[in-house]
Motif scaffolding. Structure first.
Motif, PDB file in Angstrom:
ATOM      1  N   TYR A  46       0.870  -1.167   0.000  1.00 60.90           N
ATOM      2  CA  TYR A  46       0.000   0.000   0.000  1.00 60.90           C
ATOM      3  C   TYR A  46       0.909   1.219   0.000  1.00 60.90           C
ATOM      4  N   LYS A  47       0.874   1.976  -1.086  1.00 59.34           N
ATOM      5  CA  LYS A  47       1.755   3.129  -1.275  1.00 59.34           C
ATOM      6  C   LYS A  47       3.221   2.766  -1.011  1.00 59.34           C
ATOM      7  N   GLY A  48       3.619   1.588  -1.489  1.00 64.23           N
ATOM      8  CA  GLY A  48       4.999   1.150  -1.384  1.00 64.23           C
ATOM      9  C   GLY A  48       5.363   0.419  -0.107  1.00 64.23           C
ATOM     10  N   LYS A  49       4.462   0.376   0.854  1.00 64.07           N
ATOM     11  CA  LYS A  49       4.727  -0.280   2.141  1.00 64.07           C
ATOM     12  C   LYS A  49       4.043  -1.656   2.152  1.00 64.07           C
ATOM     13  N   MET A  50       4.813  -2.730   2.425  1.00 59.16           N
ATOM     14  CA  MET A  50       4.246  -4.076   2.428  1.00 59.16           C
ATOM     15  C   MET A  50       3.127  -4.176   3.465  1.00 59.16           C
ATOM     16  N   PHE A  51       1.969  -4.707   3.018  1.00 60.94           N
ATOM     17  CA  PHE A  51       0.892  -4.872   3.990  1.00 60.94           C
ATOM     18  C   PHE A  51       0.309  -6.277   4.028  1.00 60.94           C
ATOM     19  N   CYS A  52       0.403  -7.045   2.954  1.00 60.63           N
ATOM     20  CA  CYS A  52      -0.023  -8.448   3.042  1.00 60.63           C
ATOM     21  C   CYS A  52       0.663  -9.249   1.940  1.00 60.63           C
ATOM     22  N   TYR A  53       0.533 -10.562   2.027  1.00 60.49           N
ATOM     23  CA  TYR A  53       1.147 -11.441   1.038  1.00 60.49           C
ATOM     24  C   TYR A  53       0.338 -12.720   0.943  1.00 60.49           C
ATOM     25  N   LEU A  54       0.571 -13.477  -0.106  1.00 61.77           N
ATOM     26  CA  LEU A  54      -0.079 -14.774  -0.295  1.00 61.77           C
ATOM     27  C   LEU A  54       0.973 -15.865  -0.223  1.00 61.77           C
ATOM     28  N   TRP A  55       0.586 -16.978   0.392  1.00 65.36           N
ATOM     29  CA  TRP A  55       1.521 -18.104   0.480  1.00 65.36           C
ATOM     30  C   TRP A  55       0.754 -19.376   0.737  1.00 65.36           C
ATOM     31  N   ILE A  56       1.475 -20.498   0.775  1.00 65.36           N
ATOM     32  CA  ILE A  56       0.882 -21.802   1.026  1.00 65.36           C
ATOM     33  C   ILE A  56       1.467 -22.349   2.323  1.00 65.36           C
ATOM     34  N   HIS A  57       0.596 -22.721   3.249  1.00 65.26           N
ATOM     35  CA  HIS A  57       1.025 -23.254   4.542  1.00 65.26           C
ATOM     36  C   HIS A  57       1.603 -24.647   4.325  1.00 65.26           C
ATOM     37  N   LYS A  58       2.845 -24.827   4.713  1.00 65.01           N
ATOM     38  CA  LYS A  58       3.525 -26.097   4.468  1.00 65.01           C
ATOM     39  C   LYS A  58       2.870 -27.266   5.201  1.00 65.01           C
ATOM     40  N   LYS A  59       2.486 -27.063   6.439  1.00 62.59           N
ATOM     41  CA  LYS A  59       1.916 -28.142   7.244  1.00 62.59           C
ATOM     42  C   LYS A  59       0.483 -28.475   6.819  1.00 62.59           C
ATOM     43  N   HIS A  60      -0.351 -27.459   6.656  1.00 61.62           N
ATOM     44  CA  HIS A  60      -1.772 -27.674   6.370  1.00 61.62           C
ATOM     45  C   HIS A  60      -2.090 -27.779   4.878  1.00 61.62           C
ATOM     46  N   LYS A  61      -1.117 -27.407   4.017  1.00 61.56           N
ATOM     47  CA  LYS A  61      -1.312 -27.429   2.557  1.00 61.56           C
ATOM     48  C   LYS A  61      -2.504 -26.559   2.146  1.00 61.56           C
ATOM     49  N   LEU A  62      -2.671 -25.436   2.834  1.00 60.52           N
ATOM     50  CA  LEU A  62      -3.732 -24.476   2.530  1.00 60.52           C
ATOM     51  C   LEU A  62      -3.094 -23.153   2.115  1.00 60.52           C
ATOM     52  N   SER A  63      -3.765 -22.444   1.235  1.00 58.38           N
ATOM     53  CA  SER A  63      -3.279 -21.110   0.895  1.00 58.38           C
ATOM     54  C   SER A  63      -3.645 -20.178   2.043  1.00 58.38           C
ATOM     55  N   TYR A  64      -2.930 -19.056   2.114  1.00 56.87           N
ATOM     56  CA  TYR A  64      -3.280 -18.098   3.154  1.00 56.87           C
ATOM     57  C   TYR A  64      -2.885 -16.685   2.760  1.00 56.87           C
ATOM     58  N   ILE A  65      -3.569 -15.743   3.416  1.00 62.86           N
ATOM     59  CA  ILE A  65      -3.204 -14.338   3.319  1.00 62.86           C
ATOM     60  C   ILE A  65      -2.439 -14.018   4.587  1.00 62.86           C
ATOM     61  N   GLY A  66      -1.227 -13.521   4.440  1.00 64.00           N
ATOM     62  CA  GLY A  66      -0.437 -13.085   5.579  1.00 64.00           C
ATOM     63  C   GLY A  66      -0.609 -11.579   5.743  1.00 64.00           C
ATOM     64  N   ILE A  67      -1.002 -11.157   6.921  1.00 58.27           N
ATOM     65  CA  ILE A  67      -1.179  -9.738   7.210  1.00 58.27           C
ATOM     66  C   ILE A  67       0.071  -9.263   7.953  1.00 58.27           C
ATOM     67  N   VAL A  68       0.859  -8.400   7.311  1.00 59.05           N
ATOM     68  CA  VAL A  68       2.144  -7.982   7.862  1.00 59.05           C
ATOM     69  C   VAL A  68       1.989  -7.367   9.253  1.00 59.05           C
ATOM     70  N   GLU A  69       1.032  -6.504   9.459  1.00 63.24           N
ATOM     71  CA  GLU A  69       0.821  -5.863  10.765  1.00 63.24           C
ATOM     72  C   GLU A  69      -0.336  -6.518  11.533  1.00 63.24           C
ATOM     73  N   GLY A  70      -0.517  -7.805  11.349  1.00 65.27           N
ATOM     74  CA  GLY A  70      -1.606  -8.534  11.991  1.00 65.27           C
ATOM     75  C   GLY A  70      -1.624  -8.447  13.502  1.00 65.27           C
ATOM     76  N   LYS A  71      -0.460  -8.256  14.107  1.00 68.24           N
ATOM     77  CA  LYS A  71      -0.388  -8.169  15.576  1.00 68.24           C
ATOM     78  C   LYS A  71      -1.142  -6.957  16.110  1.00 68.24           C
ATOM     79  N   ARG A  72      -1.435  -5.992  15.247  1.00 64.81           N
ATOM     80  CA  ARG A  72      -2.053  -4.745  15.688  1.00 64.81           C
ATOM     81  C   ARG A  72      -3.558  -4.842  15.915  1.00 64.81           C
ATOM     82  N   PHE A  73      -4.173  -5.952  15.507  1.00 62.27           N
ATOM     83  CA  PHE A  73      -5.601  -6.108  15.784  1.00 62.27           C
ATOM     84  C   PHE A  73      -5.969  -7.571  15.936  1.00 62.27           C
TER      85      PHE A  73
END
Length: 122
Positions: A46-73
Motif C-alpha cells: 500500500y503506497k509502497g509499504k508491504m501490507f499483506c502477502y499470499l503463500w501456502i502453509h507447508k503443514k496444512h497445505k492451505l493457501s493463506y493471506i499473511g497480514i504484515v501488521e496482523g499483531k495490531r488487531f
C-alpha cells in the motif's frame, strides 16, 4: 510474462485457482495497492509499504493471506502461530472464499496505513 505472473501460473490446482482470485480481491480494495514479488512470494504493498502477502502453509497445505501488521488487531479469522508481527488467514482452496471476511480484514489493515498508525515512506 512478468515474474510475479509466472509465480501464480506455476502453482498447482486447486491452490492456483485460490491464489488468482485472492490477488484480484486484494488489488480491488484500493487503487494504491500494488502486487510485487519479494522473497519469492507475492506481496501486496500500500503506497509502497508491504501490507499483506499470499503463500501456502507447508503443514496444512492451505493457501493463506499473511497480514504484515496482523499483531495490531484481533480477529477470529487470523492466527498468529509462531510469528511475532504477522498473522495469517488460512483458506481452503477446495471451498468458497469467505469474501466479506477477507474484505473486512483487508480494509482494517489498509486503515492502519491510512490513519497513520503505520508510517508510509514518501
Amino acid at each position: 510474462m512478468k515474474e510475479i505472473d509466472n509465480f501464480y501460473q506455476q502453482q498447482n490446482e486447486p491452490i492456483k485457482s485460490c491464489l488468482l482470485p485472492l490477488r484480484e480481491i486484494i488489488l480491488s480494495q484500493d487503487a494504491d495497492i500494488t502486487n510485487v514479488l519479494k522473497y519469492g512470494m507475492p506481496f501486496f504493498c500500500y503506497k509502497g509499504k508491504m501490507f499483506c502477502y499470499l503463500w501456502i502453509h507447508k503443514k496444512h497445505k492451505l493457501s493463506y493471506i499473511g497480514i504484515v501488521e496482523g499483531k495490531r488487531f484481533d480477529d477470529p479469522f487470523l492466527i498468529q502461530e509462531n510469528r511475532s508481527r504477522m498473522k495469517i488467514m488460512l483458506l481452503d482452496p477446495n471451498e468458497d472464499l469467505p469474501l466479506q471476511t477477507i474484505k473486512n480484514i483487508l480494509q482494517k489493515t489498509i486503515n492502519l496505513y491510512k490513519t497513520g498508525e503505520i508510517k508510509i515512506n514518501g
